[in-house]
Design an enzyme around this catalytic site. Structure first.
Site, PDB file in Angstrom:
ATOM      1  N   GLY A  68       0.764  -1.244   0.000  1.00 37.41           N
ATOM      2  CA  GLY A  68       0.000   0.000   0.000  1.00 37.41           C
ATOM      3  C   GLY A  68       0.789   1.284   0.000  1.00 37.41           C
ATOM      4  O   GLY A  68       0.210   2.360  -0.188  1.00 37.41           O
TER       5      GLY A  68
ATOM      6  N   GLU B 154       3.794  -7.045   1.467  1.00 36.36           N
ATOM      7  CA  GLU B 154       3.605  -7.376   0.047  1.00 36.36           C
ATOM      8  C   GLU B 154       3.373  -6.121  -0.789  1.00 36.36           C
ATOM      9  O   GLU B 154       2.261  -5.883  -1.257  1.00 36.36           O
ATOM     10  CB  GLU B 154       2.459  -8.377  -0.124  1.00 36.36           C
ATOM     11  CG  GLU B 154       1.227  -8.036   0.662  1.00 36.36           C
ATOM     12  CD  GLU B 154       0.157  -9.116   0.659  1.00 36.36           C
ATOM     13  OE1 GLU B 154       0.446 -10.278   0.340  1.00 36.36           O
ATOM     14  OE2 GLU B 154      -0.984  -8.777   0.990  1.00 36.36           O
TER      15      GLU B 154
ATOM     16  N   GLY C   4       3.425  -3.690  -4.036  1.00 35.16           N
ATOM     17  CA  GLY C   4       3.326  -3.837  -5.488  1.00 35.16           C
ATOM     18  C   GLY C   4       3.796  -2.553  -6.133  1.00 35.16           C
ATOM     19  O   GLY C   4       4.899  -2.429  -6.651  1.00 35.16           O
ATOM     20  N   ARG C   5       2.948  -1.528  -6.021  1.00 32.83           N
ATOM     21  CA  ARG C   5       3.211  -0.241  -6.657  1.00 32.83           C
ATOM     22  C   ARG C   5       4.593   0.335  -6.305  1.00 32.83           C
ATOM     23  O   ARG C   5       5.357   0.716  -7.183  1.00 32.83           O
ATOM     24  CB  ARG C   5       2.126   0.749  -6.199  1.00 32.83           C
ATOM     25  CG  ARG C   5       2.172   2.101  -6.893  1.00 32.83           C
ATOM     26  CD  ARG C   5       1.230   3.099  -6.201  1.00 32.83           C
ATOM     27  NE  ARG C   5      -0.079   2.556  -5.933  1.00 32.83           N
ATOM     28  CZ  ARG C   5      -1.098   2.562  -6.783  1.00 32.83           C
ATOM     29  NH1 ARG C   5      -0.972   3.125  -7.957  1.00 32.83           N
ATOM     30  NH2 ARG C   5      -2.252   2.018  -6.454  1.00 32.83           N
TER      31      ARG C   5
ATOM     32  N   ARG D  27      -5.421   3.908 -15.647  1.00 29.44           N
ATOM     33  CA  ARG D  27      -5.535   4.516 -14.316  1.00 29.44           C
ATOM     34  C   ARG D  27      -6.187   5.899 -14.332  1.00 29.44           C
ATOM     35  O   ARG D  27      -7.016   6.182 -13.465  1.00 29.44           O
ATOM     36  CB  ARG D  27      -4.171   4.553 -13.608  1.00 29.44           C
ATOM     37  CG  ARG D  27      -3.627   3.134 -13.315  1.00 29.44           C
ATOM     38  CD  ARG D  27      -2.415   3.140 -12.413  1.00 29.44           C
ATOM     39  NE  ARG D  27      -2.749   3.612 -11.085  1.00 29.44           N
ATOM     40  CZ  ARG D  27      -2.482   4.812 -10.623  1.00 29.44           C
ATOM     41  NH1 ARG D  27      -1.810   5.678 -11.341  1.00 29.44           N
ATOM     42  NH2 ARG D  27      -2.875   5.151  -9.418  1.00 29.44           N
TER      43      ARG D  27
ATOM     44  N   TYR E  87      -9.335   5.870 -11.969  1.00 29.27           N
ATOM     45  CA  TYR E  87      -9.160   6.463 -10.629  1.00 29.27           C
ATOM     46  C   TYR E  87      -8.897   7.965 -10.672  1.00 29.27           C
ATOM     47  O   TYR E  87      -8.499   8.541  -9.667  1.00 29.27           O
ATOM     48  CB  TYR E  87      -7.968   5.827  -9.902  1.00 29.27           C
ATOM     49  CG  TYR E  87      -7.865   4.329  -9.945  1.00 29.27           C
ATOM     50  CD1 TYR E  87      -8.801   3.519  -9.304  1.00 29.27           C
ATOM     51  CD2 TYR E  87      -6.781   3.710 -10.572  1.00 29.27           C
ATOM     52  CE1 TYR E  87      -8.660   2.131  -9.315  1.00 29.27           C
ATOM     53  CE2 TYR E  87      -6.644   2.332 -10.589  1.00 29.27           C
ATOM     54  CZ  TYR E  87      -7.588   1.548  -9.961  1.00 29.27           C
ATOM     55  OH  TYR E  87      -7.444   0.183  -9.970  1.00 29.27           O
TER      56      TYR E  87
ATOM     57  N   CYS F 269     -11.886   5.928 -28.730  1.00 30.28           N
ATOM     58  CA  CYS F 269     -13.173   6.540 -29.009  1.00 30.28           C
ATOM     59  C   CYS F 269     -13.947   6.694 -27.717  1.00 30.28           C
ATOM     60  O   CYS F 269     -14.899   5.952 -27.441  1.00 30.28           O
ATOM     61  CB  CYS F 269     -13.936   5.676 -29.995  1.00 30.28           C
ATOM     62  SG  CYS F 269     -13.047   5.562 -31.530  1.00 30.28           S
ATOM     63  N   GLU F 270     -13.526   7.651 -26.927  1.00 32.01           N
ATOM     64  CA  GLU F 270     -14.055   7.830 -25.582  1.00 32.01           C
ATOM     65  C   GLU F 270     -13.578   9.205 -25.135  1.00 32.01           C
ATOM     66  O   GLU F 270     -12.365   9.437 -25.070  1.00 32.01           O
ATOM     67  CB  GLU F 270     -13.425   6.719 -24.710  1.00 32.01           C
ATOM     68  CG  GLU F 270     -13.896   6.618 -23.316  1.00 32.01           C
ATOM     69  CD  GLU F 270     -15.095   5.683 -23.165  1.00 32.01           C
ATOM     70  OE1 GLU F 270     -15.260   4.743 -23.967  1.00 32.01           O
ATOM     71  OE2 GLU F 270     -15.873   5.935 -22.241  1.00 32.01           O
TER      72      GLU F 270
ATOM     73  N   TYR G  97       0.178  -1.459 -12.445  1.00 38.02           N
ATOM     74  CA  TYR G  97      -1.224  -1.330 -12.854  1.00 38.02           C
ATOM     75  C   TYR G  97      -1.371  -0.625 -14.196  1.00 38.02           C
ATOM     76  O   TYR G  97      -2.320   0.115 -14.420  1.00 38.02           O
ATOM     77  CB  TYR G  97      -2.044  -0.636 -11.746  1.00 38.02           C
ATOM     78  CG  TYR G  97      -1.815  -1.269 -10.387  1.00 38.02           C
ATOM     79  CD1 TYR G  97      -2.169  -2.597 -10.163  1.00 38.02           C
ATOM     80  CD2 TYR G  97      -1.191  -0.583  -9.353  1.00 38.02           C
ATOM     81  CE1 TYR G  97      -1.926  -3.211  -8.944  1.00 38.02           C
ATOM     82  CE2 TYR G  97      -0.937  -1.189  -8.126  1.00 38.02           C
ATOM     83  CZ  TYR G  97      -1.307  -2.502  -7.933  1.00 38.02           C
ATOM     84  OH  TYR G  97      -1.052  -3.112  -6.727  1.00 38.02           O
TER      85      TYR G  97
HETATM   86  C1  LIG Z   1      -2.981  -4.868  -4.329  1.00 39.17           C
HETATM   87  C2  LIG Z   1      -2.549  -5.590  -3.127  1.00 39.17           C
HETATM   88  C3  LIG Z   1      -1.268  -5.392  -2.624  1.00 39.17           C
HETATM   89  C4  LIG Z   1      -0.292  -4.397  -3.193  1.00 39.17           C
HETATM   90  O1  LIG Z   1      -0.743  -3.089  -3.059  1.00 39.17           O
HETATM   91  P1  LIG Z   1       0.229  -1.891  -3.512  1.00 39.17           P
HETATM   92  O2  LIG Z   1      -0.554  -0.685  -3.163  1.00 39.17           O
HETATM   93  O3  LIG Z   1       0.433  -2.033  -4.968  1.00 39.17           O
HETATM   94  O4  LIG Z   1       1.471  -2.004  -2.723  1.00 39.17           O
HETATM   95  C5  LIG Z   1      -0.884  -6.147  -1.548  1.00 39.17           C
HETATM   96  N1  LIG Z   1      -1.725  -7.059  -0.987  1.00 39.17           N
HETATM   97  C6  LIG Z   1      -2.956  -7.275  -1.455  1.00 39.17           C
HETATM   98  C7  LIG Z   1      -3.806  -8.290  -0.808  1.00 39.17           C
HETATM   99  C8  LIG Z   1      -3.417  -6.549  -2.534  1.00 39.17           C
HETATM  100  O5  LIG Z   1      -4.653  -6.756  -2.966  1.00 39.17           O
END
Ligand SMILES: *Cc1c(COP(=O)(O)O)cnc(C)c1O
Length: 452
Positions: free
Chosen positions: A261, A303, A305-306, A343, A347, A374-375, A403
């Site tokens: 997150g 965990e 991601g971003r 995105r 969002y 086309c949007e 993403y």
């Molecule tokens: C999307 C997600 C993440 C990663 O979130 P980021 O904001 O990209 O770090 C981690 N755990 C779960 C369960 C998710 O759904």
């Protein structure tokens, strides 16, 4: 030299202006890359991605007194090359579908990393199918159980597959609010994800009664693109309380997963904490809660991601048509849009952009960057200051590693772009550009519609 936290940088860490006044990333001239691989093009900087992985791992070693494991939320960008790089940095994986499991284990297999990583794959999702669960059990993923149906399905599958033990964790909805877009907020009670904590005792009882369910830990993920530190600080305390409750019931708990997150800087105004600060916050919060509540230190899983991959990638587009509406707005159109970066339309996410083939040119006008779909809503960036551009200029949008490709579509039957990984002057294709033939690959024409 102190290296910046990748999530605080707008451009990849290796970005610079070269002698030709062009943007260079990973030692490669972006305009050359576009000439060679076409446009639009995702350009992934290996150094920035590896740096983010290392900063996460190093910070846990520095600040968490127990064991830790960083896993990559592969939904951000799941493909063979990204998985191989991330695995080589010692990270595990968070996967959310059979397809992500398949991609991850294919990458591990080809990169010769299976032995080192296979026990670090965690399978998430609020509606995993029976087939997906069977697949996950077969390759020994740890299953992060989201709901009652899944618990019941796992008990049945355990019997049918003759399994003594299936390793699971429980996803809980901690009731923590954070300030981010409502679609990417997941920790508040009214969320589709995870068990309602009021049911935790009932869930523990169910697990005790079904010995195949080997519950090794608890999980929560409260949302994405978060700049505040307070929600994750609060999360530690809440999770440790439930962890202790489970241990007292006799469950074999040894892990806590505090999710991902951490936000990144898409535009100057964004001000996320560094990776190190975020890790320090969650580590101290969990360690302090364990001390205060007299619980043993769990293995701490996070965990991201971003914040691991977004900054490592930019998208290069070619500038096309221009529409000037006097006293109102000037639109500049590029050769991609919502199909390669959904995105903004999903969002309302803000982005920056720069002209890669004239890095020193001064900003001269305020324009809106439109996609080619086309949007009317297919706008990548509203009201951005740019130098005067011409058709053929290369426009680079940073922060597209997370993403983007993973959410890309073929809307309007556009081919999904190619992606290259750059490192020390070398560029390698990691995703080839889709061809027209690829676009009809899954199409079938029933016999009665093709008389010939
Ligand atoms: C999307 C997600 C993440 C990663 O979130 P980021 O904001 O990209 O770090 C981690 N755990 C779960 C369960 C998710 O759904």
């Amino acid at each position: 030299m102190k290296i910046t936290s990748p999530n605080q940088s707008i451009l990849p860490l290796t970005a610079k202006r070269n002698a030709q006044d062009c943007l260079e990333i990973g030692g490669c001239d972006v305009t050359e890359l576009v000439r060679r691989f076409g446009s639009p093009l995702y350009i992934l900087d290996e150094f920035t991605l590896r740096t983010a992985c290392r900063q996460y791992r190093q910070a846990f070693e520095n600040y968490y007194p127990g064991e830790s494991q960083v896993i990559y939320a592969s939904k951000a960008w799941s493909c063979l090359a990204v998985c191989a790089v991330v695995a080589s940095e010692g990270l595990g994986f968070d996967v959310v579908s059979g397809g992500e499991i398949y991609t991850t284990i294919s990458a591990l297999d080809r990169a010769g990393m299976t032995g080192a990583t296979l026990d670090k794959i965690y399978f998430h999702g609020n509606n995993k199918s029976r087939e997906e669960l069977e697949y996950a059990i077969g390759v020994d993923c740890i299953i992060v159980v989201d709901n009652w149906l899944e618990l019941e399905t796992l008990v049945k599958l355990g019997g049918q597959l003759n399994r003594q033990k299936i390793s699971i964790m429980l996803r809980l909805t901690p009731g923590i609010e954070c300030h981010t877009h409502e679609y990417i907020r997941t920790g508040h009670l009214d969320s589709k994800f995870g068990f309602d904590p009021h049911q935790i005792e009932a869930v523990f009882t169910y697990i005790e009664a079904n010995s195949v369910l080997h519950c090794i830990g608890l999980h929560a993920h409260i949302g994405s693109q978060i700049f505040e530190r307070q929600p994750h600080e609060d999360l530690g305390g809440v999770l440790v309380q439930w962890y202790k409750q489970g241990l007292e019931r006799g469950l074999p708990l040894s892990q806590l997963n505090i999710g991902g997150g951490l936000g990144i800087r898409y535009i100057e105004e964004h001000d996320p904490p560094t990776i190190e600060e975020w890790v320090k916050t969650v580590s101290r919060s969990v360690a302090a809660a364990c001390e205060a509540q007299g619980a043993p230190l769990p293995k701490l899983i996070s965990e991201p991601g971003r914040s691991l991959i977004a900054t490592a990638c930019v998208t290069a587009y070619t500038v096309g048509s221009r529409k000037e509406i006097p006293d109102l707005r000037t639109y500049i159109a590029v050769d991609g849009g919502m199909s390669d970066n959904p995105r903004p339309i999903t969002y309302q996410s803000p982005y920056r952009a720069l002209v890669a083939n004239r890095m020193n040119a001064l900003n001269q006008e305020t324009v809106t960057i439109a996609g080619k779909h086309c949007e009317s809503g297919d706008i990548l960036i509203k009201d951005i200051q740019l130098p005067k551009t011409e058709p053929g200029d290369i426009l680079v949008v940073p922060g597209t590693g997370a993403y983007n490709y993973s959410m890309a579509s073929n809307y309007n039957r556009l081919s999904r772009p190619a992606a290259v990984i750059v490192c020390e002057g070398e560029a390698n294709l990691i995703l080839s550009r889709e061809t027209y033939a690829d676009l009809i690959r899954q199409d079938r024409l029933p016999q009665r519609l093709s008389p010939a």
